[in-house]
Design a protein around this motif. Structure first.
Motif, PDB file in Angstrom:
ATOM      1  N   LEU A   1       0.867  -1.178   0.000  1.00 47.69           N
ATOM      2  CA  LEU A   1       0.000   0.000   0.000  1.00 47.69           C
ATOM      3  C   LEU A   1       0.902   1.227   0.000  1.00 47.69           C
ATOM      4  N   VAL A   2       0.889   1.984  -1.098  1.00 47.44           N
ATOM      5  CA  VAL A   2       1.871   3.063  -1.259  1.00 47.44           C
ATOM      6  C   VAL A   2       1.289   4.459  -1.118  1.00 47.44           C
ATOM      7  N   GLY A   3      -0.025   4.628  -1.270  1.00 44.07           N
ATOM      8  CA  GLY A   3      -0.576   5.972  -1.222  1.00 44.07           C
ATOM      9  C   GLY A   3      -1.990   5.992  -0.708  1.00 44.07           C
ATOM     10  N   ILE A   4      -2.313   6.979   0.142  1.00 47.48           N
ATOM     11  CA  ILE A   4      -3.668   7.139   0.678  1.00 47.48           C
ATOM     12  C   ILE A   4      -4.074   8.605   0.580  1.00 47.48           C
ATOM     13  N   CYS A   5      -5.243   8.832   0.039  1.00 41.69           N
ATOM     14  CA  CYS A   5      -5.908  10.130   0.132  1.00 41.69           C
ATOM     15  C   CYS A   5      -7.060   9.953   1.118  1.00 41.69           C
ATOM     16  N   PRO A   6      -7.039  10.613   2.265  1.00 43.87           N
ATOM     17  CA  PRO A   6      -8.072  10.363   3.274  1.00 43.87           C
ATOM     18  C   PRO A   6      -9.499  10.604   2.784  1.00 43.87           C
ATOM     19  N   ILE A   7      -9.697  11.661   2.020  1.00 41.85           N
ATOM     20  CA  ILE A   7     -11.029  11.963   1.479  1.00 41.85           C
ATOM     21  C   ILE A   7     -10.846  12.414   0.037  1.00 41.85           C
ATOM     22  N   ASN A   8     -11.471  11.736  -0.867  1.00 43.46           N
ATOM     23  CA  ASN A   8     -11.307  12.043  -2.285  1.00 43.46           C
ATOM     24  C   ASN A   8     -11.965  13.364  -2.659  1.00 43.46           C
ATOM     25  N   GLU A   9     -11.250  14.174  -3.428  1.00 40.49           N
ATOM     26  CA  GLU A   9     -11.759  15.417  -4.025  1.00 40.49           C
ATOM     27  C   GLU A   9     -12.525  16.264  -3.009  1.00 40.49           C
ATOM     28  N   ASP A  10     -11.807  16.685  -1.976  1.00 37.80           N
ATOM     29  CA  ASP A  10     -12.434  17.413  -0.869  1.00 37.80           C
ATOM     30  C   ASP A  10     -11.961  18.856  -0.763  1.00 37.80           C
ATOM     31  N   THR A  11     -11.460  19.434  -1.839  1.00 41.72           N
ATOM     32  CA  THR A  11     -10.931  20.795  -1.793  1.00 41.72           C
ATOM     33  C   THR A  11     -12.031  21.764  -1.368  1.00 41.72           C
ATOM     34  N   LEU A  12     -11.912  22.330  -0.170  1.00 44.05           N
ATOM     35  CA  LEU A  12     -12.989  23.121   0.420  1.00 44.05           C
ATOM     36  C   LEU A  12     -13.353  24.337  -0.409  1.00 44.05           C
ATOM     37  N   THR A  13     -12.370  24.964  -1.048  1.00 44.85           N
ATOM     38  CA  THR A  13     -12.670  26.163  -1.820  1.00 44.85           C
ATOM     39  C   THR A  13     -13.581  25.865  -3.004  1.00 44.85           C
ATOM     40  N   LYS A  14     -13.824  24.593  -3.276  1.00 40.80           N
ATOM     41  CA  LYS A  14     -14.763  24.202  -4.324  1.00 40.80           C
ATOM     42  C   LYS A  14     -16.013  23.545  -3.755  1.00 40.80           C
ATOM     43  N   ILE A  15     -15.849  22.637  -2.781  1.00 39.65           N
ATOM     44  CA  ILE A  15     -16.987  21.806  -2.383  1.00 39.65           C
ATOM     45  C   ILE A  15     -17.985  22.526  -1.485  1.00 39.65           C
ATOM     46  N   VAL A  16     -17.574  23.585  -0.796  1.00 37.19           N
ATOM     47  CA  VAL A  16     -18.520  24.289   0.073  1.00 37.19           C
ATOM     48  C   VAL A  16     -19.735  24.740  -0.720  1.00 37.19           C
ATOM     49  N   LYS A  17     -19.477  25.317  -1.873  1.00 40.08           N
ATOM     50  CA  LYS A  17     -20.586  25.755  -2.725  1.00 40.08           C
ATOM     51  C   LYS A  17     -21.217  24.582  -3.460  1.00 40.08           C
ATOM     52  N   SER A  18     -20.397  23.619  -3.889  1.00 44.94           N
ATOM     53  CA  SER A  18     -20.911  22.490  -4.663  1.00 44.94           C
ATOM     54  C   SER A  18     -21.933  21.679  -3.878  1.00 44.94           C
ATOM     55  N   TYR A  19     -21.750  21.565  -2.567  1.00 49.32           N
ATOM     56  CA  TYR A  19     -22.614  20.709  -1.757  1.00 49.32           C
ATOM     57  C   TYR A  19     -23.489  21.486  -0.780  1.00 49.32           C
ATOM     58  N   GLY A  20     -23.679  22.783  -1.035  1.00 50.28           N
ATOM     59  CA  GLY A  20     -24.639  23.561  -0.253  1.00 50.28           C
ATOM     60  C   GLY A  20     -24.246  23.794   1.186  1.00 50.28           C
ATOM     61  N   LEU A  21     -22.965  24.031   1.431  1.00 50.67           N
ATOM     62  CA  LEU A  21     -22.475  24.209   2.796  1.00 50.67           C
ATOM     63  C   LEU A  21     -22.154  25.667   3.113  1.00 50.67           C
ATOM     64  N   GLU A  22     -22.655  26.590   2.301  1.00 52.87           N
ATOM     65  CA  GLU A  22     -22.295  28.001   2.475  1.00 52.87           C
ATOM     66  C   GLU A  22     -22.690  28.532   3.857  1.00 52.87           C
ATOM     67  N   GLU A  23     -23.898  28.202   4.299  1.00 53.95           N
ATOM     68  CA  GLU A  23     -24.358  28.731   5.588  1.00 53.95           C
ATOM     69  C   GLU A  23     -23.507  28.210   6.738  1.00 53.95           C
ATOM     70  N   LEU A  24     -23.217  26.921   6.735  1.00 51.20           N
ATOM     71  CA  LEU A  24     -22.377  26.340   7.778  1.00 51.20           C
ATOM     72  C   LEU A  24     -21.016  27.018   7.819  1.00 51.20           C
ATOM     73  N   TYR A  25     -20.400  27.171   6.661  1.00 52.19           N
ATOM     74  CA  TYR A  25     -19.051  27.731   6.636  1.00 52.19           C
ATOM     75  C   TYR A  25     -19.043  29.236   6.874  1.00 52.19           C
ATOM     76  N   ALA A  26     -20.133  29.910   6.559  1.00 49.76           N
ATOM     77  CA  ALA A  26     -20.216  31.337   6.892  1.00 49.76           C
ATOM     78  C   ALA A  26     -20.204  31.518   8.411  1.00 49.76           C
ATOM     79  N   THR A  27     -20.913  30.641   9.108  1.00 49.52           N
ATOM     80  CA  THR A  27     -20.924  30.695  10.570  1.00 49.52           C
ATOM     81  C   THR A  27     -19.552  30.388  11.150  1.00 49.52           C
ATOM     82  N   GLU A  28     -18.915  29.341  10.618  1.00 51.04           N
ATOM     83  CA  GLU A  28     -17.589  28.967  11.099  1.00 51.04           C
ATOM     84  C   GLU A  28     -16.555  30.037  10.792  1.00 51.04           C
TER      85      GLU A  28
END
Length: 912
Positions: free
Chosen positions: A426-453
Motif C-alpha cells: 500500500l503506497v498511497g492514501i488520500c483520506p477523502i477524495n476530491e475534498d478541496t474546500l474552496t470548491k466543495i462548500v458551494k458544490s454541496y450547499g455548505l455556504e451557511e455552515l461555513y459562513a458561521t464557522e
C-alpha cells in the motif's frame, strides 16, 4: 425586402464610418463612440487592452475587423486601430468591476426594423441562468422597450460555446484551454425607427457585445447536426473484444513487473521530490496504473487472479482502489463502517492478488458512502457527498471517518498476513477524495455552515490580522486553514495506527491557493481529464463534450496540471482520461506519457479500467478502458514509455511563486502563459511569501523564477525573477534558459528541451521520439515523421504508436508493435450539435471502428527479413500481411478494416 449584395456591402462600409439616414433592410450599429475595449490584450488584468482583459490567450485578436457574415446575418466589426484601440463594449461583472455598467449606441434611421441581432458573449459566468444584462431600445416616438439577455437562452460564457435556444456560436477559435466563441442572438423589437440602443449590465457576469445589427429579416440560424452511427462506408463493425492479454504476445509486458509488490520495503519520498523504496535507496520508482471502481473491486477469487494477471501483462504496476466504500458495507447495516464480511473477504483477496503480481495499491478512505443522521448528530440528517465538508467542522464526522479507516486498515488480511496499514504494497492514501474546500462548500450547499464557522475563525485573536483583508480573501484563507488542520488530524491518526503509505489530499482543482495545502503532504496528487462529460442531472443523458483535439489546444491536458506540481515533492495524477466519445482521444496517451516524462512526474493512473466484474465486452462509456478497445491498447504503450523512462526529463526548471496577495483572490487557476513553459521545460510552483524555500535547493537545474509580484523575490535570490506574462518567454530565451526555437513567435509551436516532444497546435500535429518508441499524431492528409517512422497518405485523423516491445532501441529491436488508432464508437451512438458535441444515446454493441488507410514507413537499418501481422486486442496474430521496401525503408500498408477477422488497432512486426 433585401438589397442586392453589392449595394448591401457598400451600405455596411458606410454605416461603419458614420450614422446614416437611409432606409435599409439591415443596419449595423456604429459602436465607435460606445466601445470601451479593444480586441487584442497583451497583459491580463492591467485594465487596458482588449476584450475581458485576460491576456493574449483569451482575447479576440483573431477576429478580423470589417464585415462579418454568417447564415445571412451581417455584423460590422470595428477596427480598433482606427478607433483609439476600442472596438467592443464590455460591461462590469465578477473580477472586472472596474468596467462600465452601461453603454449607449446612437441610431439615426428613418426606417423601422423588426429585429435586433447581437454578437456577444459572457465571462465569469455562474450557474443558475442569470441575466447577463438588459437591452434598452429607445424609439423615435419616445417609447422604450426593455429586453433581458438571459444566460443559457440568449448568451453564455464565451468559453466552450454551444447552441442555445436563442444563441448560435457563429465565431469560434481554439484557445489554450478550450474553444472560445461569440454568440449571435435575435431579439424581436417594435417595427419603428430607433434612436438609441443601450446595454446595461446585471453585474452577475461580464457581458461583452462586439457588434449589433438592426434588420427586418427573421434569420434562422443553421440547424444543428444529428448523427446516429451505423456500419457502412465510414465505419466498420467490430466483433466482441476480449480483455485478456495473450501470454508472450506482443501486448504481454509482464517483463516490466518485479513481483511481489512490497519486496523492497515501504515507499518513501526523496529530498529531490521523487519516489523510492526503503530497500532500494537511490533507485527511482515510477507508477503507471489504473483505477478500479464499484463492482470491479469485488470479484471472486478466480476472477481476481485473472484480473491481476491481465493488468500485470498490460504493463501496469499499480492499481487505485476507488469507489469501493459504499459497496463494502453490509446492506441494511447500522452504520458507515459495518462491513459485509463476504465483500471484505473479496477485497482482501484482490489486494493479495495484486500484491502477488507486483501491483502496488493506492486508495481513498472516503468516496461515495452515506451516513445516517445519528452518526453526525450536529448535522441532523443523512448525508453523502457533503460529508467531505463536515469532517473539518464536526468531531462526529471525523469519528465516522476514523471508524471506517481503523476497521479497514488495522485488521489482518488473511491472504497476506499483514494489516493494510503495515503492508508495504500500500503506497498511497488520500483520506477523502476530491475534498478541496474552496470548491466543495458551494458544490454541496455548505455556504451557511461555513459562513458561521468563518465568523468564529476570524474572531480568534490569532487571526486578528485577517480583518484587514477584503472579506472574500479572508474567507478563502479561512477555508485553506480549516482544511489544513483537518488534513493534519487525519494524517496524524493514520500514522498513529502504523500506516506506512505516503499521505496526500486536496486532489481536486488547480487553484493556486491549494499550494498552501499540498505543500504539507507527503506527495502532491491531482485529477484532470480531457473532455470530461457535462452530464444532465443525475449523471444522465444528454451529456455535453467539446469534441476538440487536445493537440490543437496546446496540449491543454496535461499542460494545465504542470504548475500545480510542488517542487520538492513527488507528483502523482491518480485520475486522468481522454474521454469517450471524443473523436481525438487516441492522441491522449502519447501526450500524457510524453509530457509526464518531460516534467519528471512520478505516477499516472487512468480513470478507470472497469466498474464491473467480467471478461466480456460492454458498450463504450465515458471512462472505462475495458469498454473502449482503442484506449485499452494505447494505455499499454503508455506503460512502456513512462515506466521505462523513455522520455528524458528536462534539465532546466522554472518555478512560479505563489503569493497570498494573489492566490486567495478567489479560485484562481495556474494559467497561461506560465503553464505553456511546461511544453518546453520543467515547471512547478512554491510558496513565495517568504522568499525561496530550502526545498528548492534540491531542485536540479532551477534556472529562473516567475512571479506576479517580482519585487517580493528579486532581492532574495540570485536567480532571474521574471514577470508572469508573455514577455517572460523572450526573457527566458535571451538568458538561455530555453532555446530560441523552442517556442515560436505566435506561441503555436513548441519543441521540448530534449527535442523529443514537438507540438504544432496550429496544424494539429504532435510527435514524440524516443529511442524505443515514436508517436505520430496528425489530421487526414498531413504527412508527419519522427526519426525512423513516417506516416503519409492517411485518409483520416490518426494517432500512430511505434514501439519496440523487447526493450531494445528501435534500430536493434526484433519485435515492434504498431498502433494505428482512429476512432471507436458503439453501434447506434447518437451525437448532435454543431460539432457533434452532445451525446444523446450511448448505443450498443457491436463496436464500430472508423475506417482508415495510410502508409507507414520505417527507416530501420536492415529492412529485410521482417514479417508483419495484424493482431487483435489480446495480441493474437491474424493472417500475415505483405511488407514492402521502398528506397531502403520498410513500408507497412495500413488498412485497419481489411483483416478477415474484422477491424484491428494494432500490427506486430518481427524478424529473426
Amino acid at each position: 425586402m433585401s438589397y442586392p449584395s453589392p449595394l448591401r456591402r457598400l451600405f455596411f462600409v458606410l454605416s461603419a464610418s458614420f450614422a446614416v439616414t437611409l432606409s435599409a433592410a439591415t443596419l449595423p450599429l456604429d459602436f465607435s463612440r460606445a466601445a470601451n475595449m479593444g480586441l487584442r490584450d497583451e497583459v491580463p488584468g492591467d485594465r487596458r487592452g482588449g476584450w475581458t482583459d485576460q491576456g493574449r490567450a483569451n482575447d479576440l485578436a483573431d477576429l478580423k475587423p470589417g464585415v462579418f457574415e454568417r447564415d445571412g446575418l451581417t455584423f460590422t466589426i470595428l477596427d480598433p486601430a482606427r478607433n483609439n484601440n476600442r472596438a467592443c463594449i464590455v460591461l462590469a461583472g465578477p473580477n472586472r468591476g472596474y468596467l462600465p455598467r452601461s453603454a449607449a449606441v446612437t441610431v439615426s434611421s428613418a426606417a423601422g426594423f423588426g429585429y435586433l441581432y447581437l454578437l456577444h458573449g459572457t465571462a465569469w459566468t455562474p450557474g443558475g441562468a442569470p441575466v447577463a444584462g438588459v437591452i434598452v431600445v429607445r424609439y423615435a416616438d419616445g417609447a422604450e422597450q426593455r429586453i433581458e439577455a438571459k444566460v443559457g437562452r440568449d448568451v453564455a460564457d464565451w468559453w466552450g460555446p454551444s447552441r442555445l435556444p436563442n444563441g448560435s456560436p457563429v465565431w469560434t477559435r481554439e484557445g489554450v484551454d478550450g474553444t472560445l466563441g461569440l454568440y449571435a442572438s435575435k431579439f424581436a423589437i417594435q417595427n419603428k425607427p430607433v434612436r438609441e440602443v443601450r446595454f446595461e449590465s446585471s453585474g452577475a457576469v461580464v457581458w461583452g457585445v462586439v457588434a449589433a445589427t438592426l434588420s427586418d429579416q427573421d434569420i434562422a440560424f443553421s440547424k444543428e447536426n444529428r448523427v446516429t452511427y451505423q456500419a457502412g462506408r465510414e465505419w466498420a463493425s467490430l466483433p466482441a473484444v476480449s480483455l485478456d492479454v495473450r501470454k508472450d504476445g506482443v501486448f504481454d509486458f509482464s517483463r516490466l513487473i518485479d513481483a511481489p509488490a512490497g519486496k523492497y520495503g515501504a515507499i518513501r519520498a526523496t529530498p529531490a521530490g521523487h519516489l523510492e523504496f526503503e530497500g532500494r535507496a537511490g533507485e527511482r520508482v515510477r507508477f503507471w496504473g489504473v483505477n478500479l471502481t464499484f463492482g470491479a473491486l469485488f470479484p471472486d477469487k478466480e476472477a481476481a487472479d485473472l484480473l491481476a494477471e491481465r493488468l500485470a501483462r498490460s504493463g501496469y504496476n499499480t492499481v487505485r482502489l476507488h469507489h469501493y466504500d459504499r459497496d463494502l458495507l453490509r446492506r441494511g447495516g447500522k452504520n458507515s463502517y459495518d462491513f459485509d464480511p463476504e465483500k471484505l473477504d473479496r477485497l482482501n483477496y484482490l489486494f493479495a492478488a495484486f500484491k502477488k503480481r507486483g501491483l502496488y495499491i493506492s486508495m481513498d478512505l472516503y468516496t461515495v458512502r452515506s451516513f445516517g443522521a445519528d452518526e453526525i448528530p450536529e448535522w441532523g440528517k443523512p448525508v453523502q457527498y457533503a460529508f467531505k465538508g463536515l469532517v473539518p467542522i464536526y468531531d462526529s464526522a471525523f469519528m465516522a471517518w476514523k471508524n471506517f479507516a481503523e476497521r479497514l486498515l488495522t485488521r489482518k488480511n488473511p491472504y497476506t498476513g499483514l494489516t493494510w496499514a503495515e503492508d508495504p504494497a500500500l503506497v498511497g492514501i488520500c483520506p477523502i477524495n476530491e475534498d478541496t474546500l474552496t470548491k466543495i462548500v458551494k458544490s454541496y450547499g455548505l455556504e451557511e455552515l461555513y459562513a458561521t464557522e468563518f465568523e468564529k475563525w476570524i474572531a480568534r485573536p490569532e487571526n486578528a490580522a485577517e480583518t484587514n483583508l477584503e472579506r472574500p480573501v479572508a474567507y478563502n484563507r479561512f477555508l485553506i486553514d480549516t482544511q489544513r488542520r483537518s488534513d493534519g488530524r487525519m494524517h496524524a491518526y493514520l500514522r498513529s495506527i502504523g500506516t506506512k503509505a505516503l499521505l496526500t489530499g486536496a486532489n481536486w482543482m488547480t487553484f493556486e491557493e491549494t499550494n498552501y495545502l499540498r505543500d504539507h503532504y507527503d506527495y502532491a496528487d491531482l485529477h484532470n481529464y480531457w473532455d470530461h462529460p457535462q452530464w444532465a442531472p443525475g449523471w444522465g443523458l444528454p451529456a455535453k463534450y467539446n469534441q476538440a483535439s487536445a493537440v490543437a489546444r496546446f496540449a491543454s491536458h496535461p499542460r494545465s496540471l504542470m504548475p500545480t506540481r510542488i517542487f520538492g515533492k513527488p507528483f502523482v495524477v491518480t485520475e486522468t482520461n481522454y474521454c469517450w466519445p471524443n473523436s481525438r482521444r487516441a492522441e491522449g496517451t502519447g501526450l500524457l506519457a510524453a509530457y509526464a516524462g518531460l516534467q519528471d512526474w512520478d505516477g499516472i493512473y487512468t480513470f478507470n479500467y472497469s466498474d464491473v466484474t467480467g471478461d466480456t465486452s460492454y458498450r463504450a462509456t465515458a471512462f472505462e478502458l475495458a469498454s473502449d478497445p482503442l484506449r485499452l491498447v494505447a494505455d499499454r504503450v503508455g506503460a512502456l514509455i513512462f515506466r521505462q523512462g523513455q522520455v528524458t526529463p528536462a534539465k532546466a526548471a522554472v518555478a512560479i511563486a505563489v503569493h497570498e496577495e494573489t492566490a486567495f483572490t478567489g479560485n484562481k487557476d495556474f494559467r497561461w502563459p506560465f503553464n505553456m513553459l511546461g511544453l518546453v521545460t520543467r515547471v512547478g510552483s512554491f510558496n513565495g511569501d517568504t522568499g525561496l524555500p530550502d526545498s528548492l535547493s534540491a531542485v536540479a537545474g532551477l534556472k529562473a523564477v516567475v512571479s506576479e509580484m517580482p519585487e517580493k523575490l528579486s532581492e532574495k535570490t540570485t536567480l532571474p525573477v521574471l514577470p508572469a506574462n508573455t514577455a517572460m518567454v523572450d526573457q527566458l530565451k535571451d538568458s538561455g534558459v530555453i532555446a530560441t526555437d523552442s517556442i515560436n513567435a505566435k506561441l503555436t509551436r513548441f519543441v521540448s528541451e530534449t527535442g523529443q516532444a514537438r507540438l504544432r497546435s496550429d496544424e494539429g500535429v504532435f510527435t514524440l521520439v524516443t529511442d524505443r518508441t515514436e508517436v505520430l499524431v496528425a489530421p487526414a492528409g498531413i504527412a508527419v515523421a519522427g526519426r525512423l517512422a513516417a506516416l503519409t497518405d492517411s485518409s483520416t485523423y490518426a494517432s500512430v504508436y511505434v514501439a519496440a516491445v523487447d526493450g531494445k532501441p528501435l534500430e536493434a529491436s526484433k519485435r515492434i508493435l504498431v498502433l494505428f488508432l482512429t476512432d471507436c464508437l458503439n453501434t447506434g451512438t447518437r451525437l448532435s450539435g454543431e460539432n457533434l458535441e452532445v451525446l444523446e444515446d450511448f448505443g450498443r454493441l457491436p463496436y464500430l471502428v472508423r475506417r482508415g488507410t495510410a502508409q507507414l514507413s520505417l527507416g530501420l537499418p536492415n529492412a529485410s527479413g521482417w514479417r508483419a501481422w495484424p493482431v487483435d486486442t489480446t495480441g493474437m496474430r491474424l493472417p500475415e500481411l505483405k511488407l514492402n521496401t521502398v528506397a531502403g525503408r520498410l513500408v507497412l500498408p495500413i488498412d485497419n478494416t481489411a483483416a478477415p477477422a474484422g477491424p484491428v488497432f494494432a500490427y506486430e512486426l518481427a524478424r529473426d
